[in-house]
Design a protein around this motif. Structure first.
Motif, short mmCIF file in Angstrom:
data_model
loop_
_atom_site.label_atom_id
_atom_site.label_comp_id
_atom_site.label_asym_id
_atom_site.label_seq_id
_atom_site.Cartn_x
_atom_site.Cartn_y
_atom_site.Cartn_z
N VAL A 1 18.79 2.96 70.58
CA VAL A 1 19.63 2.78 69.40
C VAL A 1 18.94 3.26 68.15
O VAL A 1 19.51 3.93 67.31
N ALA A 2 17.67 2.92 67.98
CA ALA A 2 16.98 3.20 66.73
C ALA A 2 15.70 3.99 66.99
O ALA A 2 14.99 3.72 67.95
N PRO A 3 15.39 4.97 66.14
CA PRO A 3 14.13 5.70 66.28
C PRO A 3 12.97 4.85 65.78
O PRO A 3 13.03 4.28 64.69
N THR A 4 11.93 4.75 66.57
CA THR A 4 10.79 3.90 66.22
C THR A 4 9.48 4.53 66.68
O THR A 4 9.46 5.38 67.58
N THR A 5 8.41 4.09 66.07
CA THR A 5 7.06 4.40 66.54
C THR A 5 6.36 3.10 66.85
O THR A 5 6.30 2.21 65.99
N ALA A 6 5.86 2.96 68.06
CA ALA A 6 5.16 1.74 68.48
C ALA A 6 3.67 2.03 68.60
O ALA A 6 3.27 2.96 69.30
N THR B 1 7.06 16.58 63.52
CA THR B 1 6.38 15.71 62.56
C THR B 1 7.32 14.55 62.28
O THR B 1 8.48 14.75 61.93
N VAL B 2 6.82 13.34 62.44
CA VAL B 2 7.65 12.13 62.37
C VAL B 2 7.26 11.34 61.13
O VAL B 2 6.09 11.07 60.89
N THR B 3 8.27 11.01 60.33
CA THR B 3 8.02 10.25 59.11
C THR B 3 8.60 8.84 59.24
O THR B 3 9.50 8.59 60.04
N HIS B 4 8.07 7.93 58.43
CA HIS B 4 8.42 6.52 58.52
C HIS B 4 8.68 5.94 57.14
O HIS B 4 8.31 6.54 56.12
N THR B 5 9.29 4.76 57.12
CA THR B 5 9.57 4.07 55.86
C THR B 5 8.29 3.94 55.05
O THR B 5 7.24 3.52 55.57
N ALA B 6 8.37 4.28 53.77
CA ALA B 6 7.17 4.32 52.92
C ALA B 6 6.48 2.98 52.79
O ALA B 6 5.26 2.90 52.62
N ARG C 1 2.80 9.33 58.65
CA ARG C 1 3.35 10.67 58.90
C ARG C 1 2.59 11.25 60.08
O ARG C 1 1.44 11.70 59.95
N ALA C 2 3.25 11.21 61.25
CA ALA C 2 2.59 11.64 62.48
C ALA C 2 2.95 13.09 62.78
O ALA C 2 4.12 13.40 63.06
N THR D 1 -2.44 14.58 64.15
CA THR D 1 -2.95 13.73 63.07
C THR D 1 -1.88 12.73 62.63
O THR D 1 -0.69 12.98 62.77
N VAL D 2 -2.33 11.62 62.08
CA VAL D 2 -1.45 10.64 61.45
C VAL D 2 -2.00 10.35 60.07
O VAL D 2 -3.08 9.78 59.92
N ARG D 3 -1.26 10.81 59.05
CA ARG D 3 -1.63 10.53 57.67
C ARG D 3 -0.90 9.28 57.20
O ARG D 3 0.19 8.96 57.67
N ALA D 4 -1.49 8.58 56.25
CA ALA D 4 -0.87 7.38 55.71
C ALA D 4 -1.51 7.07 54.36
O ALA D 4 -2.55 7.64 54.00
N THR D 5 -0.87 6.19 53.63
CA THR D 5 -1.44 5.70 52.38
C THR D 5 -2.21 4.43 52.70
O THR D 5 -1.64 3.44 53.18
#
Length: 414
Positions: free
Chosen positions: A34-39, A84-89, A108-109, A115-119
């Motif tokens: 149902v929903a796109p997610t990263t676990a 490249t997969v982005t996620h809620t900020a 941001r995977a 690589t996985v970038r993040a703040t």
């Protein structure tokens, strides 16, 4: 699909591994179509690999934690076999060491670059490296990707500085698994924005099993009127996501409605607070939470807020709990009697409010966190007492000042 308390953590200490494994698998939202997610699942020996046995990892924002897994909502993905997969900020990981913590958000995977970038705090860095990326595409276009997740040298250095941990090093953190239904296989914007949470209305036809006398009808969208008494509740986003991702819904009735931002607005039903800040204000309307496949059906209505001498006003409501067992449900919530039950819903923490002040003829308490009582948390089944269940904007009418009697200048004593 269990949405555990956002306060639950994943312990990397070796002694805690058994307890974590016993707490259950990650929510089914991590593998839902149902929903796109990263676990992100933390490895059992991550503490040893990172030389940080006291490190703890939990969820922040609209992410949720369960067992050793933190699940983060996906906002977009580029086309191709290695997107490249982005996620809620604002969603991601909360990493703790002792009394210090740091947020790792806006993931941001890049599956092609590995690589996985993040703040991290306020710095955007490459926190993780991906090893052994494997991507599979199903016949319906759904893509899944899996990889080993390692803390990069840069990530280790930034985390050490933020947490003041001397020995944290680069090493294996766990695994990453991305689920991308075909519907989200579209190019992501250059700067992805957090997806707004919109409370859905009811289906076009009511469920046949729903009891007609107690089923609220959906009300139209409403507008917050400045200077008018009302209760504006922004509900915990992970709860809304749990309901809607599983085919559930949120309904409003009896004068309540949804605002443009997705919150639920309850109109005034009387009451006022005095100049000293004490008094009780009441609100009309009802909000109903339904997730039929998990046996969830409950309505909260007739909210009131009692302001007293403390900084924690009491929020009360009336609950109609119709929860019951559902065949094949992976979770079980306590069965409800289906009758109206007044209860103490929670407490507002005025000290944590964004602002408190006048707004026209009312007093506005803006973005006040609402902490559930044990009594209110029980029917949800997933949350505990003192869980922050969103925030409320409380607009309370003021008691008008008593009229003064003009003094007759000629009536004085002679």
């Amino acid at each position: 699909m269990r949405p555990p308390s956002r306060r639950s953590v994943v312990l990397l200490a070796p002694a805690a591994v058994a307890a974590l494994a016993a707490s259950g698998a990650a929510p089914a939202g991590a593998t839902s179509t149902v929903a796109p997610t990263t676990a992100i699942t933390v490895a059992k020996d991550a503490g040893k690999a990172l030389r940080a046995p006291g490190l703890r990892v939990g969820a922040t924002g609209s992410a949720w934690a369960g067992g050793r897994t933190v699940t983060v909502p996906v906002t977009g993905a580029t086309a191709g076999t290695t997107p490249t997969v982005t996620h809620t900020a604002t969603a991601g990981l909360r990493v703790r060491a002792g009394r210090r913590s740091v947020l790792v958000r806006g993931l941001r995977a890049d599956l092609r670059a590995g690589t996985v970038r993040a703040t991290v705090g306020r710095r955007a860095v490459t926190v993780f490296a991906l090893r052994g990326v494997r991507v599979a595409t199903a016949a319906d276009g759904t893509r899944t990707a899996a990889a080993t997740l390692r803390v990069s040298p840069t990530g280790a250095r930034v985390l050490r500085g933020a947490l003041r941990v001397r020995r944290l090093r680069a090493g294996t953190f766990g695994t990453l698994r991305v689920l991308l239904p075909a519907a989200v296989a579209t190019p992501a914007p250059a700067t992805p924005a957090p997806a707004p949470i919109v409370l859905p209305g009811p289906p076009t036809a009511p469920a046949a099993a729903a009891p007609a006398p107690t089923t609220p009808d959906a009300s139209p969208a409403v507008e917050v009127v400045r200077g008018a008494p009302s209760l504006d509740w922004t509900i915990l986003s992970s709860w809304i996501g749990y309901l809607t991702n599983g085919g559930g819904r949120v309904e409003t009735a009896e004068g309540a409605g949804r605002t443009a931002s997705g919150s639920v607005l309850f109109p005034s039903a009387g009451g006022a607070i005095a100049a000293d800040g004490t008094g009780t204000v009441r609100y009309a309307g009802a909000v109903r939470f339904v997730q039929a496949s998990h046996g969830i059906d409950m309505t909260f209505s007739d909210f009131s807020v009692t302001f007293g001498p403390t900084e924690a006003p009491v929020v009360r409501a009336v609950l109609v709990n119709r929860n019951g067992a559902a065949a094949g449900s992976p979770v079980h919530v306590p069965d409800g009697p289906g009758t109206r039950q007044p209860l103490d819903f929670g407490r507002l923490r005025l000290a944590e409010a964004r602002s408190v002040g006048p707004e026209g003829d009312v007093r506005l308490y803006e973005r006040v966190p609402v902490h559930l009582t044990a009594e209110a948390a029980n029917p949800f089944g997933f949350y505990a007492a003192d869980q922050v269940f969103g925030s409320m904007n409380v607009r309370a009418a003021l008691v008008p000042p008593a009229p003064t009697t003009p003094t007759d200048p000629g009536s004085g004593a002679r």
